[in-house]
Design a protein around this motif. Structure first.
Motif, PDB file in Angstrom:
ATOM      1  N   ARG A 173      16.730   9.811  -9.791  1.00 36.61           N
ATOM      2  CA  ARG A 173      16.816  10.046  -8.438  1.00 36.61           C
ATOM      3  C   ARG A 173      15.591   9.599  -7.798  1.00 36.61           C
ATOM      4  O   ARG A 173      15.564   9.179  -6.671  1.00 36.61           O
ATOM      5  N   LEU A 174      14.467  10.320  -8.510  1.00 31.84           N
ATOM      6  CA  LEU A 174      13.158  10.253  -7.556  1.00 31.84           C
ATOM      7  C   LEU A 174      12.719   8.742  -7.741  1.00 31.84           C
ATOM      8  O   LEU A 174      12.197   8.224  -6.813  1.00 31.84           O
ATOM      9  N   GLY A 175      12.985   8.029  -8.914  1.00 31.46           N
ATOM     10  CA  GLY A 175      12.576   6.495  -9.010  1.00 31.46           C
ATOM     11  C   GLY A 175      13.276   5.921  -8.019  1.00 31.46           C
ATOM     12  O   GLY A 175      12.767   4.883  -7.367  1.00 31.46           O
ATOM     13  N   ASP A 176      14.509   6.167  -7.658  1.00 30.13           N
ATOM     14  CA  ASP A 176      15.352   5.323  -6.796  1.00 30.13           C
ATOM     15  C   ASP A 176      14.952   5.525  -5.472  1.00 30.13           C
ATOM     16  O   ASP A 176      14.611   4.696  -4.621  1.00 30.13           O
ATOM     17  N   LEU A 177      14.392   6.671  -4.983  1.00 27.76           N
ATOM     18  CA  LEU A 177      13.768   6.952  -3.704  1.00 27.76           C
ATOM     19  C   LEU A 177      12.324   6.372  -3.713  1.00 27.76           C
ATOM     20  O   LEU A 177      12.107   5.921  -2.480  1.00 27.76           O
ATOM     21  N   ILE A 178      11.777   6.325  -4.563  1.00 33.10           N
ATOM     22  CA  ILE A 178      10.406   5.642  -4.591  1.00 33.10           C
ATOM     23  C   ILE A 178      10.516   3.963  -4.468  1.00 33.10           C
ATOM     24  O   ILE A 178       9.979   3.617  -3.516  1.00 33.10           O
ATOM     25  N   SER A 179      11.832   3.517  -5.034  1.00 28.35           N
ATOM     26  CA  SER A 179      11.978   1.987  -4.782  1.00 28.35           C
ATOM     27  C   SER A 179      12.296   2.017  -3.379  1.00 28.35           C
ATOM     28  O   SER A 179      12.121   0.825  -2.791  1.00 28.35           O
ATOM     29  N   ARG A 180      13.223   2.495  -2.604  1.00 29.80           N
ATOM     30  CA  ARG A 180      13.560   2.496  -1.323  1.00 29.80           C
ATOM     31  C   ARG A 180      12.362   2.462  -0.456  1.00 29.80           C
ATOM     32  O   ARG A 180      11.980   1.882   0.385  1.00 29.80           O
ATOM     33  N   SER A 181      11.294   3.616  -0.704  1.00 32.92           N
ATOM     34  CA  SER A 181      10.122   3.585  -0.169  1.00 32.92           C
ATOM     35  C   SER A 181       9.416   2.424  -0.192  1.00 32.92           C
ATOM     36  O   SER A 181       8.743   1.929   0.729  1.00 32.92           O
ATOM     37  N   ALA A 182       9.411   1.779  -1.200  1.00 40.22           N
ATOM     38  CA  ALA A 182       8.478   0.631  -1.582  1.00 40.22           C
ATOM     39  C   ALA A 182       8.997  -0.642  -0.868  1.00 40.22           C
ATOM     40  O   ALA A 182       8.478  -1.530  -0.211  1.00 40.22           O
ATOM     41  N   ALA A 183      10.456  -0.579  -0.912  1.00 39.08           N
ATOM     42  CA  ALA A 183      11.129  -1.530  -0.081  1.00 39.08           C
ATOM     43  C   ALA A 183      10.917  -1.703   1.220  1.00 39.08           C
ATOM     44  O   ALA A 183      10.444  -2.679   2.289  1.00 39.08           O
ATOM     45  N   TYR A 184      10.634  -0.611   1.911  1.00 38.98           N
ATOM     46  CA  TYR A 184      10.329  -0.236   3.499  1.00 38.98           C
ATOM     47  C   TYR A 184       8.910  -0.934   3.611  1.00 38.98           C
ATOM     48  O   TYR A 184       8.620  -1.598   4.344  1.00 38.98           O
ATOM     49  N   VAL A 185       7.926  -0.489   2.534  1.00 37.54           N
ATOM     50  CA  VAL A 185       6.489  -1.081   2.533  1.00 37.54           C
ATOM     51  C   VAL A 185       6.589  -2.585   2.483  1.00 37.54           C
ATOM     52  O   VAL A 185       5.576  -3.308   3.316  1.00 37.54           O
ATOM     53  N   LEU A 186       7.116  -3.197   1.588  1.00 33.56           N
ATOM     54  CA  LEU A 186       7.231  -4.593   1.385  1.00 33.56           C
ATOM     55  C   LEU A 186       7.795  -5.392   2.736  1.00 33.56           C
ATOM     56  O   LEU A 186       7.251  -6.424   3.057  1.00 33.56           O
ATOM     57  N   ALA A 187       8.790  -4.788   3.353  1.00 36.10           N
ATOM     58  CA  ALA A 187       9.247  -5.217   4.675  1.00 36.10           C
ATOM     59  C   ALA A 187       8.469  -4.929   5.821  1.00 36.10           C
ATOM     60  O   ALA A 187       8.466  -5.904   6.768  1.00 36.10           O
ATOM     61  N   ASN A 188       7.626  -4.008   6.040  1.00 36.07           N
ATOM     62  CA  ASN A 188       7.130  -3.554   7.018  1.00 36.07           C
ATOM     63  C   ASN A 188       5.422  -3.367   7.229  1.00 36.07           C
ATOM     64  O   ASN A 188       4.997  -3.432   8.079  1.00 36.07           O
ATOM     65  N   GLY A 189       5.203  -2.878   5.922  1.00 33.75           N
ATOM     66  CA  GLY A 189       3.673  -2.434   5.745  1.00 33.75           C
ATOM     67  C   GLY A 189       3.570  -1.137   5.314  1.00 33.75           C
ATOM     68  O   GLY A 189       4.810  -0.461   5.531  1.00 33.75           O
ATOM     69  N   THR A 190       2.396  -0.420   5.134  1.00 35.89           N
ATOM     70  CA  THR A 190       2.491   0.972   4.815  1.00 35.89           C
ATOM     71  C   THR A 190       2.388   1.914   6.126  1.00 35.89           C
ATOM     72  O   THR A 190       1.930   1.489   7.323  1.00 35.89           O
ATOM     73  N   LEU A 191       2.594   3.076   6.007  1.00 34.70           N
ATOM     74  CA  LEU A 191       2.386   4.404   6.838  1.00 34.70           C
ATOM     75  C   LEU A 191       1.093   4.748   6.767  1.00 34.70           C
ATOM     76  O   LEU A 191       0.514   5.213   7.607  1.00 34.70           O
ATOM     77  N   LEU A 192       0.304   4.567   5.581  1.00 35.97           N
ATOM     78  CA  LEU A 192      -1.092   5.153   5.224  1.00 35.97           C
ATOM     79  C   LEU A 192      -2.018   4.532   5.924  1.00 35.97           C
ATOM     80  O   LEU A 192      -2.987   5.037   6.781  1.00 35.97           O
ATOM     81  N   HIS A 193      -1.944   3.217   6.447  1.00 34.54           N
ATOM     82  CA  HIS A 193      -3.017   2.178   7.097  1.00 34.54           C
ATOM     83  C   HIS A 193      -3.350   2.652   8.641  1.00 34.54           C
ATOM     84  O   HIS A 193      -4.373   2.418   9.316  1.00 34.54           O
ATOM     85  N   ALA A 194      -2.429   3.553   9.027  1.00 31.02           N
ATOM     86  CA  ALA A 194      -2.550   4.069  10.396  1.00 31.02           C
ATOM     87  C   ALA A 194      -3.495   5.207  10.442  1.00 31.02           C
ATOM     88  O   ALA A 194      -3.769   5.686  11.631  1.00 31.02           O
ATOM     89  N   PHE A 195      -3.967   5.734   9.494  1.00 32.81           N
ATOM     90  CA  PHE A 195      -4.656   7.107   9.234  1.00 32.81           C
ATOM     91  C   PHE A 195      -5.798   6.664   8.499  1.00 32.81           C
ATOM     92  O   PHE A 195      -5.938   6.693   7.393  1.00 32.81           O
ATOM     93  N   PRO A 196      -6.959   6.094   9.131  1.00 35.04           N
ATOM     94  CA  PRO A 196      -8.360   5.602   8.392  1.00 35.04           C
ATOM     95  C   PRO A 196      -8.975   6.872   7.511  1.00 35.04           C
ATOM     96  O   PRO A 196      -9.415   6.467   6.422  1.00 35.04           O
ATOM     97  N   GLY A 197      -8.843   8.004   7.791  1.00 35.09           N
ATOM     98  CA  GLY A 197      -9.550   8.905   7.261  1.00 35.09           C
ATOM     99  C   GLY A 197      -8.662   9.479   6.012  1.00 35.09           C
ATOM    100  O   GLY A 197      -9.427   9.460   4.867  1.00 35.09           O
ATOM    101  N   VAL A 198      -7.430   9.469   6.011  1.00 34.49           N
ATOM    102  CA  VAL A 198      -6.726   9.578   4.648  1.00 34.49           C
ATOM    103  C   VAL A 198      -6.772   8.503   3.943  1.00 34.49           C
ATOM    104  O   VAL A 198      -7.013   8.696   2.832  1.00 34.49           O
ATOM    105  N   LEU A 199      -6.749   7.114   4.418  1.00 38.43           N
ATOM    106  CA  LEU A 199      -6.949   5.833   3.637  1.00 38.43           C
ATOM    107  C   LEU A 199      -8.220   5.962   3.009  1.00 38.43           C
ATOM    108  O   LEU A 199      -8.261   5.740   1.844  1.00 38.43           O
ATOM    109  N   HIS A 200      -9.210   6.558   3.524  1.00 40.90           N
ATOM    110  CA  HIS A 200     -10.722   6.457   2.994  1.00 40.90           C
ATOM    111  C   HIS A 200     -10.804   7.180   1.546  1.00 40.90           C
ATOM    112  O   HIS A 200     -11.191   6.755   0.632  1.00 40.90           O
ATOM    113  N   PHE A 201      -9.894   8.393   1.560  1.00 40.61           N
ATOM    114  CA  PHE A 201     -10.057   9.282   0.420  1.00 40.61           C
ATOM    115  C   PHE A 201      -8.904   8.399  -0.783  1.00 40.61           C
ATOM    116  O   PHE A 201      -9.100   8.751  -1.858  1.00 40.61           O
ATOM    117  N   THR A 202      -7.775   7.906  -0.215  1.00 40.65           N
ATOM    118  CA  THR A 202      -6.952   7.226  -1.230  1.00 40.65           C
ATOM    119  C   THR A 202      -7.753   6.161  -2.004  1.00 40.65           C
ATOM    120  O   THR A 202      -7.231   5.760  -3.239  1.00 40.65           O
TER     121      THR A 202
END
Length: 307
Positions: A173-202
């Protein structure tokens, strides 16, 4: 000395902000941010994210640097997209097309995962010449840790009994939810890159877990409802996150120089810039809203997905 970057990111959807947000996404995130239980729930998330890893083969190569995380994230996506939704076979070549890092680095990191028995291989039933990459339950749990804890935080905010996060104890179930999240990223881009400070730490080894440790300590010092958090001593943090004390010190010094926060000699957060905390909290609300939007009716069922 220049900092080490184990895997360099390439251009693509994993390297840009999401172009499209789902309808009602912003309103849902704002609702969570305004909720009186939001910060205590987020403090619980921080406690879970900054805890030591459940494995010792070295944890920092799995989660806490963005390039390595993306390889695992997309490997899990490919496997479950193939397993449940008719996606292409999850081979190395398929992973290299979506991992967001170079093909050479992807191949090298996958080889390391296989050597550590964190990724298995199997023959494709439809083509015995093709080798499939199969994520283990350990990798799914570590890569999905943030997702599960964000869902758990929403459970706490909404006082859901039973919580939606309980189903995510099932690795499929967790793997499938990860897969759906990744599908969103591939179609649209990440939610992370809107937050430069958090991005810096990642983008730094152990950066994001260390950031959650700092925010968790700040909440423990300022919120009565927050779970306790120990002092941010460099040697203890280094042991927990499997990096050197010098690296921890470098990350803390960078944050202070950028005006984000400061940690005193005794391990307490001496100050936290409100704009930086606001950014972390909005990032967290976006993540909570994202995973809520990905839920499907089948996620409610108590039974495990088929083996």
């Amino acid at each position: 000395m220049p900092r080490r970057r184990s895997i360099e990111g390439d251009a693509g959807p994993t390297g840009r902000p999401a172009q499209v947000l789902p309808e009602g996404f912003g309103a849902r995130a704002d609702h969570l941010l305004r909720h009186p239980r939001f910060r205590p729930a987020l403090a619980g998330y921080c406690a879970g994210m900054s805890a030591g890893a459940s494995i010792r083969w070295p944890y920092y190569k799995l989660f806490d640097q963005l390039g390595r995380y993306l390889v695992c994230f997309m490997l899990i996506h490919n496997y479950y997209a193939w397993r449940y939704r008719g996606g292409p076979p999850p081979t190395l070549s398929a992973l290299q097309k979506v991992a967001g890092v170079s093909a050479r680095h992807t191949a090298g990191f996958v080889a390391a995962l296989k050597a550590g028995r964190l990724v298995e291989v199997a023959a494709d039933p439809a083509d015995r010449r093709a080798t499939l990459l199969v994520p283990t339950a350990i990798v799914i749990a570590e890569i999905g840790r943030s997702m599960r804890l964000f869902v758990e935080a929403v459970d706490a905010i909404e006082e859901r009994r039973p919580g939606h996060a309980e189903a995510l104890a099932d690795p499929h179930r967790l793997g499938d939810l990860i897969s759906r999240s990744a599908a969103y990223v591939l179609a649209n881009g990440t939610l992370l890159h809107a937050f430069p400070g958090v991005l810096h730490f990642t983008q730094r080894d152990c950066g994001y877990p260390l950031l959650t440790a700092v925010v968790g300590r700040h909440y423990a010092q300022t919120l009565n409802a927050a779970p306790p958090a120990g002092p941010l001593l460099r040697r203890a943090l280094a042991g927990r996150l499997q990096v050197s004390p010098a690296h921890v010190g470098s990350l803390l010094a960078e944050a202070e120089a950028r005006g984000w926060f400061a940690v005193g000699p005794g391990g307490s957060v001496t100050w936290m810039a409100e704009p930086f905390l606001d950014e972390f909290e909005r990032w967290s609300a976006w993540q909570m809203a994202h995973f809520e939007a990905l839920r499907e009716p089948s996620d409610e069922a108590p039974a495990a997905l088929p083996a």
